[in-house]
Motif scaffolding. Sequence first.
Motif, short mmCIF file in Angstrom:
data_model
loop_
_atom_site.label_atom_id
_atom_site.label_comp_id
_atom_site.label_asym_id
_atom_site.label_seq_id
_atom_site.Cartn_x
_atom_site.Cartn_y
_atom_site.Cartn_z
N ASP A 1 3.86 8.99 2.50
CA ASP A 1 4.97 9.70 3.17
C ASP A 1 6.19 9.84 2.28
O ASP A 1 6.78 10.92 2.19
N LEU A 2 6.61 8.74 1.64
CA LEU A 2 7.81 8.79 0.80
C LEU A 2 7.63 9.78 -0.35
O LEU A 2 8.53 10.57 -0.66
N MET A 3 6.45 9.74 -1.00
CA MET A 3 6.18 10.63 -2.14
C MET A 3 6.08 12.08 -1.66
O MET A 3 6.57 13.00 -2.31
N ARG A 4 5.43 12.27 -0.50
CA ARG A 4 5.20 13.62 0.01
C ARG A 4 6.48 14.27 0.50
O ARG A 4 6.75 15.44 0.23
N ILE A 5 7.30 13.50 1.22
CA ILE A 5 8.51 14.07 1.83
C ILE A 5 9.67 14.12 0.84
O ILE A 5 10.41 15.10 0.79
N THR B 1 0.82 -1.22 0.00
CA THR B 1 0.00 0.00 0.00
C THR B 1 0.85 1.27 0.00
O THR B 1 0.32 2.36 -0.11
N GLU B 2 2.17 1.11 0.16
CA GLU B 2 3.11 2.24 0.14
C GLU B 2 4.50 1.70 -0.07
O GLU B 2 4.79 0.57 0.30
N ARG B 3 5.36 2.52 -0.63
CA ARG B 3 6.79 2.19 -0.68
C ARG B 3 7.40 2.58 0.66
O ARG B 3 7.11 3.64 1.20
N HIS B 4 8.27 1.72 1.17
CA HIS B 4 8.98 2.02 2.41
C HIS B 4 10.19 2.88 2.09
O HIS B 4 10.60 2.98 0.92
N GLU B 5 10.79 3.48 3.12
CA GLU B 5 12.02 4.25 2.91
C GLU B 5 13.12 3.38 2.34
O GLU B 5 14.00 3.86 1.64
N SER B 6 13.12 2.10 2.71
CA SER B 6 14.20 1.20 2.27
C SER B 6 13.68 0.19 1.25
O SER B 6 12.63 -0.42 1.45
N ARG B 7 14.43 0.02 0.18
CA ARG B 7 14.08 -1.00 -0.83
C ARG B 7 14.04 -2.38 -0.21
O ARG B 7 13.28 -3.25 -0.62
N GLU C 1 17.17 4.94 -2.54
CA GLU C 1 18.63 4.83 -2.40
C GLU C 1 19.19 6.03 -1.63
O GLU C 1 20.10 5.88 -0.82
N LYS C 2 18.64 7.22 -1.91
CA LYS C 2 19.11 8.42 -1.20
C LYS C 2 18.81 8.32 0.29
O LYS C 2 19.64 8.69 1.13
N VAL C 3 17.62 7.83 0.62
CA VAL C 3 17.25 7.68 2.04
C VAL C 3 18.15 6.65 2.70
O VAL C 3 18.63 6.84 3.83
N GLU C 4 18.40 5.52 2.00
CA GLU C 4 19.27 4.47 2.54
C GLU C 4 20.67 5.01 2.80
O GLU C 4 21.29 4.72 3.83
N ALA C 5 21.17 5.82 1.85
CA ALA C 5 22.52 6.40 2.00
C ALA C 5 22.57 7.33 3.20
O ALA C 5 23.53 7.33 3.97
N ARG C 6 21.48 8.10 3.38
CA ARG C 6 21.43 9.00 4.54
C ARG C 6 21.40 8.22 5.85
O ARG C 6 22.09 8.54 6.81
N ASN C 7 20.59 7.15 5.88
CA ASN C 7 20.51 6.32 7.09
C ASN C 7 21.83 5.63 7.39
O ASN C 7 22.21 5.45 8.55
N TRP D 1 9.68 3.64 -15.55
CA TRP D 1 10.45 4.83 -15.15
C TRP D 1 10.06 5.28 -13.74
O TRP D 1 10.90 5.75 -12.98
N ILE D 2 8.75 5.17 -13.42
CA ILE D 2 8.28 5.56 -12.08
C ILE D 2 8.97 4.68 -11.03
O ILE D 2 9.44 5.15 -10.00
N ASN D 3 9.02 3.37 -11.31
CA ASN D 3 9.69 2.43 -10.38
C ASN D 3 11.13 2.84 -10.14
O ASN D 3 11.61 2.86 -9.01
N ARG D 4 11.83 3.16 -11.24
CA ARG D 4 13.25 3.52 -11.12
C ARG D 4 13.43 4.82 -10.35
O ARG D 4 14.35 4.96 -9.55
N ALA D 5 12.53 5.79 -10.61
CA ALA D 5 12.62 7.07 -9.90
C ALA D 5 12.41 6.87 -8.40
O ALA D 5 13.11 7.46 -7.57
N LEU D 6 11.45 6.02 -8.05
CA LEU D 6 11.19 5.74 -6.64
C LEU D 6 12.38 5.03 -5.99
O LEU D 6 12.75 5.32 -4.85
N GLU D 7 12.97 4.11 -6.72
CA GLU D 7 14.14 3.39 -6.19
C GLU D 7 15.31 4.35 -5.96
O GLU D 7 16.06 4.20 -5.01
N LYS D 8 15.44 5.34 -6.84
CA LYS D 8 16.50 6.35 -6.65
C LYS D 8 16.25 7.14 -5.37
O LYS D 8 17.18 7.43 -4.61
N ALA D 9 14.98 7.49 -5.12
CA ALA D 9 14.63 8.22 -3.89
C ALA D 9 14.94 7.36 -2.67
O ALA D 9 15.49 7.83 -1.67
#
Length: 907
Positions: free
Chosen positions: A588-592, A554-560, A627-633, A617-625
């Motif tokens: 949350d992921l899309m909004r933030i 029902t949502e993408r999590h911060e982590s893949r 990846e950024k969160v994972e790198a920050r964590n 392309w949407i899938n890849r864009a979300l995965e990039k987002a």
Amino acid sequence: MVSLGVLAKRLFGSANDRKLKTYKARVEAINAFEPAISALSDEALRGKTVEFRARLAEGTPLNDLLPEAFAVVREAAKRTLGQRHYDTQLIGGMVLHDGMIAEMKTGEGKTLVATLATYLNALPAKGVHVVTVNDYLAKRDAEWMAQVYGFLGMTTGVILHGLDDNERREAYAADITYATNNELGFDYLRDNMKYQVGAMVQRKHHFAIVDEVDSILVDEARTPLIISGPLDDKSELYIGVDDVIPLIEADDYELDEKQRTVTLTEEGNEKIENILRERGILSSGSLYDIENITIVHHVQNALKAHKLFQKDKDYIVKGDKVVIIDEFTGRMMEGRRYSDGLHQALEAKEHVQIQPENQTLASITFQNYFRMYDKLAGMTGTALTEADEFLDIYNLEVIEVPTNRPIARIDEDDEVYRSAREKYDAIVLEVEDCVKRGQPVLVGTVSIEKSETLSEVLKKKKIKHNVLNARYHEQEAHIIAQAGVPGAITIATNMAGRGTDIQLGGNLDMRIADETAGIEDEAERKRKVDEIRADIATKKEAALAAGGLYIIGTERHESRRIDNQLRGRSGRQGDPGRSKFFLSLDDDLMRIFGTDRMDGVLQKLGLKEGEAIIHPWINRALEKAQEKVEARNFDIRKNLLKYDDVMNDQRRVIFDQRVELMEADDVRETVDEMRHQVIDALVSRHIPEKVYAEQWDAKGLKEEAATILGLDLPIEEWAAEEGIADEEIRERLKSEADRAMAAKVAQSGPELMRQVEKAILLQTLDHHWREHLMMLDYLRQAVGLRGYAQRDPLNEYKSEAFELFENLLTRLREDVTRQLMNAQFVSEAPPVEEMPLPRMEAHHADPLTGEDEFTGGDVATLSRPVRNDPGVAVDPKNPATWGKTARNAPCPCGSGKKFKHCHGTLA
């Protein structure tokens, strides 16, 4: 044009492929043993353990025993569990034995895989720890796999919350011990607060296999494990400050959901300050004056409680308690508490009873705990996305083990809707279709709130379903086990029920256990088992025909990784399956992490009500987002570790020193050396080198010698002697102090003095170490601001932490010397081993959000006498009858003192 890297991979295979090639060659060697091992009697097979240990004692390397030992374990599993390890499971076992991480998909039998490396590494009899994510899995796996180990003559123990020290010691003494990461870390810290080596429960850290390694070494490693003890009650202050927060408006604070921070604006500060003055909470000065720093801390926590933390998402109110919800699993974390006063702020917000704050007694990160093991290994279904972190932090390589059968699951592209309402409508339509076709569905949500929102929508449509979240986690293994029945609809928060297979048609073992309980007649039981088996086979065919298990996210999590875990619940052992994520711009992921313009772009594209955008392309864009969160964590975890490494060096010195002191029969030499060092420091302070005698501070030296050494000496007369040097005064002081100490030994007796010296040394060391931890915590918060002055906070922390540690050692020497030199012996001191540990709580607190992730925080029952039978009368001479004595209550021994000042003393 093909890159050189891609070309090399085609020619030679990847590093993973090359590793697997060597393992496959060893699989053949293991299989070659099978005919001979299968022919052995049960007794002869059990005798192999004795034979292997004898060969090890003769110098045979453990690796040389691997093929035959693995073959022995496989045969034992066949005879006890009716399960034979697949060749891919043998590869997984070798990966674990080599101290690496085996990434194996869900349903590949990781629990059984662990038996191979566990048995082999338990042969040296140094103990192997198998680490799980919760008590349920530790108990289940220990009971299940103990059949294999017991058959081969090995002992199995399990550490669960609530065991006493004797039960824990016995479990750790076993060849193989199952436990959660929290219990292991907590026992390590608590062992290093004991006063006798014999009272410690753990052995050395030989080899650990960590199940769900990504969850334990990555998700939970963001936060340190903390043991704390209660401080004074400040309930009125929490309530007073809490009443102020609802009076401020949106303009008075700045909220950053991405960084999980909330701060007052200048206007907000002024408004809060005025209200606090009016209410008498702020008595003098401004809010940020040094004397009001405690009130600032309370205001910040109250602000977080109201503006950052949401009821039914971050926590729930159960009875008179605020209970935390684990952000990764959605489970209720009974007993866990947010640290640093945040939990009290939430209790004030929810108007429930406020529990007292705690002081840190001991602390360690999971990174530093697990790096103590001589060899570490792990297994999970999802580790490759965090491979760099495992290698960087733990020096653990990730090996992707192939599945026993090819994966037949179809992973579809995400569907993105403009609003959450449209998304839920689409999910309901999809679920209705599955119900008609009899396809089982697992719907993954990110919070309790969202799982119950979806549940309400399904109830309105009269769609029968199970909700698996923190409110019902007691039943989660049973609910998740039957989620593969045709037409079953299960809503689960994140990875609730992790560790339990979803088998199409239902879980045979669980149904047999549930439905045959109480049937004593063997024939009747057999008839019932056959009936269950036939029913499951029929239902499995129906589920397969409907397309297998359908995973709806029902949502993408911060982590893949979390998304992959959800997907991995479907398609076990080559079963068909399907997965799809339904998203909206409100998520949350899309909004933030998305852009504000996305809604406008979708409108321009002509996206109508109820329509979704679907594209790779949407899938890849979300995965990039993601990846950024994972790198920050990862950066957050790495930064935490850098700071903890500084503390870890000091912790190891203190803990090693404590063990040496406990093991020593006599600490006289250490105590004498401390006394002499104190005297050297005293003389150097009052009679510096190369200073004329007229400039000596003989009076100050005399006063300090009286205070610290308890000696009234004519130091001023010594200093007036012609030609006397500082060295002579130093030696006279030492001689007088040694003589006074010798007199005390003669008065009390050497045996009693040995006990007193060890007791004072250990208790004083613990007291200063606890103060030191608090100072380091304050220092950590303070050095962050020095970045504004272009100074590296980490370097500042290192240098000042070292200085604080030197101060700790100086104060320790002085305090031990002062106590021993001024001690008066009027009665026998209690033996060291009878000194009780302080009342303690275990916490696993996130330094950024304050979230506490430790199961069963209150562990006071493990550190003080507990009355098992409430009908037993209190016997002042028998601590076992005292029960849970409150710290401020009179001590049951009859001394007339408060418990905390008598048998409940902290130091």
